[in-house]
Design an enzyme around this catalytic site. Structure first.
Site, PDB file in Angstrom:
ATOM      1  N   HIS A  62      -4.380 -40.837 -35.194  1.00 42.63           N
ATOM      2  CA  HIS A  62      -3.451 -40.074 -35.630  1.00 42.63           C
ATOM      3  C   HIS A  62      -4.237 -38.994 -34.885  1.00 42.63           C
ATOM      4  O   HIS A  62      -4.839 -38.245 -36.357  1.00 42.63           O
ATOM      5  CB  HIS A  62      -3.261 -40.879 -36.457  1.00 42.63           C
ATOM      6  N   ARG A 103      -1.524 -35.785 -35.763  1.00 39.71           N
ATOM      7  CA  ARG A 103      -0.709 -34.454 -36.317  1.00 39.71           C
ATOM      8  C   ARG A 103      -0.338 -33.972 -35.578  1.00 39.71           C
ATOM      9  O   ARG A 103      -0.088 -32.933 -36.407  1.00 39.71           O
ATOM     10  CB  ARG A 103      -1.925 -34.674 -37.283  1.00 39.71           C
ATOM     11  N   HIS A 159       2.194 -52.903 -36.320  1.00 41.44           N
ATOM     12  CA  HIS A 159       1.681 -52.698 -37.360  1.00 41.44           C
ATOM     13  C   HIS A 159       2.178 -53.978 -38.264  1.00 41.44           C
ATOM     14  O   HIS A 159       3.359 -53.188 -38.739  1.00 41.44           O
ATOM     15  CB  HIS A 159       2.109 -50.913 -38.330  1.00 41.44           C
ATOM     16  N   ASN A 204      -3.713 -48.501 -44.977  1.00 44.58           N
ATOM     17  CA  ASN A 204      -2.832 -49.540 -45.099  1.00 44.58           C
ATOM     18  C   ASN A 204      -2.457 -49.653 -43.543  1.00 44.58           C
ATOM     19  O   ASN A 204      -3.235 -49.495 -41.988  1.00 44.58           O
ATOM     20  CB  ASN A 204      -1.703 -48.951 -45.241  1.00 44.58           C
ATOM     21  N   ASP A 228      -8.212 -46.451 -36.128  1.00 47.53           N
ATOM     22  CA  ASP A 228      -7.109 -45.944 -37.191  1.00 47.53           C
ATOM     23  C   ASP A 228      -7.791 -44.651 -37.974  1.00 47.53           C
ATOM     24  O   ASP A 228      -7.461 -44.398 -39.044  1.00 47.53           O
ATOM     25  CB  ASP A 228      -6.318 -47.472 -37.979  1.00 47.53           C
ATOM     26  N   HIS A 238      -5.989 -36.790 -43.476  1.00 50.68           N
ATOM     27  CA  HIS A 238      -5.291 -36.146 -44.780  1.00 50.68           C
ATOM     28  C   HIS A 238      -6.020 -35.376 -45.137  1.00 50.68           C
ATOM     29  O   HIS A 238      -7.273 -35.103 -45.183  1.00 50.68           O
ATOM     30  CB  HIS A 238      -5.203 -37.710 -45.371  1.00 50.68           C
ATOM     31  N   PHE A 264      -2.003 -43.828 -47.645  1.00 50.51           N
ATOM     32  CA  PHE A 264      -2.769 -43.879 -46.592  1.00 50.51           C
ATOM     33  C   PHE A 264      -3.736 -43.059 -46.022  1.00 50.51           C
ATOM     34  O   PHE A 264      -3.307 -42.858 -45.242  1.00 50.51           O
ATOM     35  CB  PHE A 264      -2.385 -45.215 -46.379  1.00 50.51           C
ATOM     36  N   GLY A 265      -4.709 -44.290 -45.813  1.00 49.06           N
ATOM     37  CA  GLY A 265      -5.374 -43.808 -44.209  1.00 49.06           C
ATOM     38  C   GLY A 265      -6.984 -43.008 -44.340  1.00 49.06           C
ATOM     39  O   GLY A 265      -7.655 -42.468 -45.701  1.00 49.06           O
TER      40      GLY A 265
HETATM   41  O1  DOR Z   1      -4.209 -46.394 -44.163  1.00 46.49           O
HETATM   42  C1  DOR Z   1      -2.677 -45.429 -42.690  1.00 46.49           C
HETATM   43  N1  DOR Z   1      -2.683 -44.399 -42.336  1.00 46.49           N
HETATM   44  N2  DOR Z   1      -2.214 -47.271 -42.321  1.00 46.49           N
HETATM   45  C2  DOR Z   1      -1.368 -46.521 -41.143  1.00 46.49           C
HETATM   46  O2  DOR Z   1      -0.555 -47.771 -40.737  1.00 46.49           O
HETATM   47  C3  DOR Z   1      -0.759 -45.171 -41.256  1.00 46.49           C
HETATM   48  C4  DOR Z   1      -1.551 -44.269 -41.082  1.00 46.49           C
HETATM   49  C5  DOR Z   1      -1.551 -42.627 -41.053  1.00 46.49           C
HETATM   50  O3  DOR Z   1      -0.097 -42.480 -40.727  1.00 46.49           O
HETATM   51  O4  DOR Z   1      -2.255 -42.064 -42.250  1.00 46.49           O
END
Ligand code: DOR
Length: 428
Positions: A64, A66, A181, A280, A307, A311, A325-326
């Site tokens: 990701h 962003r 997912h 997640n 993954d 954040h 999540f993440g």
């Molecule tokens: O933990 C996660 N973060 N799982 C996901 O599927 C999406 C991701 C996110 O975009 O932050």
């Protein structure tokens, strides 16, 4: 410009090659591999790779970055620096940006930004539904022709079976994989962590493993019915692994990935790291961790993918229930893979390298993943025995959300070459 990587342990899983050898790169290509005679060893740069593994540039098909939308968390440029520092030379971006990557125009701008500002090759997925809302299909054909390598609503599942069925039919026609997912969010709405002992202790409603497994089972049936290629993302439960194992036995076109956090730590990390360990699918139990490792070992899970989900520190300081999540993963992947799978004897070094190179390349039809004369010089050097301590503040990523801080690991990417250019190098 000629660069010689001398005397490393060269591993090329695609060709079953594993021996001490030299590798010569020139003008962005690999020109020679083998025991090179003195007269052709002249080079502008000579790297002594004794004690190092020389492997194809690593490929992460689940990151990701962003952009567009959340440049404070990560940009394509900063994400690419984190990738290079982790030994990755190619990545596939997820489409849950803002706006989502759901039109050819947005996809094209992401790919252009990748070419302009990234130090690694940037590929992208595209959304299955508009705005990742699960309601209306995107123009998959246009997105495919604009360069989408896979379709996914990652971060969410397309719960409506009639919509996802249409997506599978279109993907089968285009010959492109659906990356799924798996999470029936109607079952898991309020939880922040795995449903079990720890969630009960913390008073969290918990995320049921069943929510993931139901959707894995559904998507396996859809792949079987439509003939589409299905790639299941971040499998986290023992029964999920088993469902995929059985489907593979009966010939379903399915591949799947295991994430480093799912084969190395359990939900107990939430007690220590709070929301930094919120991801997640969630961290699960020791039995699930073992099952993910076994799935990687017996080939049920084909690839290791991070993954990488950056954040901001402020978001991750929120209470468990509200924090996103993440976790970031690009810069710890090699260390976790070697420490928890290779050095424990669960996975051979050749299999680990295959799951980070040729396997992901083949699933997403990407160039790379091999070392061969004439190929693009995407090459990674790994010190399999380098001991180091995870310090998120030292990451190249813009974000530091990571529940591995302070963990001692053995194994690290120490140099990364993209098209013959050194994009990362560590002092030895
Ligand atoms: O933990 C996660 N973060 N799982 C996901 O599927 C999406 C991701 C996110 O975009 O932050």
């Amino acid at each position: 410009m000629r660069t010689l990587i001398k005397g490393g342990e060269l591993i090329n899983p695609a060709g079953g090659y594993h021996q001490i050898a030299d590798l010569l790169m020139e003008d962005g290509k690999i020109v020679r591999i083998g025991h090179l005679p003195e007269e052709i060893q002249a080079a502008d740069h000579v790297i002594d790779a004794a004690g190092l593994l020389v492997v194809p540039g690593l490929i992460d098909i689940h990151v990701h970055f962003r952009e567009p939308g959340y440049p404070d968390k990560e940009t394509i440029a900063s994400g690419s620096l984190a990738a290079a520092a982790g030994g990755f030379t190619s990545v596939v971006c997820m489409p849950n940006t803002k706006p989502a990557i759901d039109t050819a125009e947005t996809l094209t701008s992401v790919l252009e930004e990748g070419r302009k500002s990234a130090v690694v090759h940037v590929y992208s997925s595209a959304a299955i539904t508009r705005g990742i809302q699960g309601e209306q299909l995107t123009d998959m054909e246009a997105l495919f022709h604009a360069g989408a390598v896979t379709f996914t609503d990652d971060g969410r599942t397309v719960v409506d079976s009639s919509i996802i069925y249409e997506a599978f039919v279109t993907a089968a026609r285009l010959g492109v994989p659906i990356s799924s997912h798996c999470e029936d969010h109607r079952l898991v709405t309020a939880g922040a962590i795995n449903r079990g002992e720890i969630s009960r202790r913390l008073g969290d409603p918990g995320i049921s493993p069943l929510g993931e497994e139901l959707m894995i089972a559904r998507d396996l049936l859809l792949a079987e019915e439509t003939g589409a290629r299905l790639h299941i993302q971040h499998v986290s439960t023992a029964r999920g692994v088993q469902l995929i194992r059985e489907a593979k036995r009966r010939g379903v076109h399915v591949t799947a990935e295991g994430a480093p956090h799912h084969f190395s730590i359990t939900d107990e990390k939430v007690l220590e790291f709070g929301a930094l360990a919120k991801v997640n699918p969630p961290l699960r139990t020791a039995q699930d961790v073992e099952a993910v490792a076994s799935g990687l070992a017996d080939g049920t899970l084909d690839v290791i993918a991070t993954d990488h989900a950056p954040h901001t520190a402020a978001e991750k300081r929120l209470p468990l229930a509200q924090a996103p999540f993440g976790m970031v993963g690009l810069e710890t992947c090699v260390g976790l893979t070697f420490t928890h799978l290779v050095h424990t004897g669960k996975l051979s070094v050749d299999a680990a390298v295959a799951k980070l190179t040729i396997e992901p390349a083949q699933i997403m039809s990407l160039p790379g993943g091999t070392l061969s004369e004439g190929a693009n010089a995407d090459v990674t050097l790994i010190d399999p025995n380098k001991e180091w301590v995870v310090e998120p503040e030292a990451f190249h990523s813009k974000s530091t959300n990571c529940p591995f801080a302070g963990m001692k690991l053995r194994g690290k990417a120490v140099a990364t070459f993209v098209s013959g250019q050194c994009v990362y190098k560590e002092a030895r």
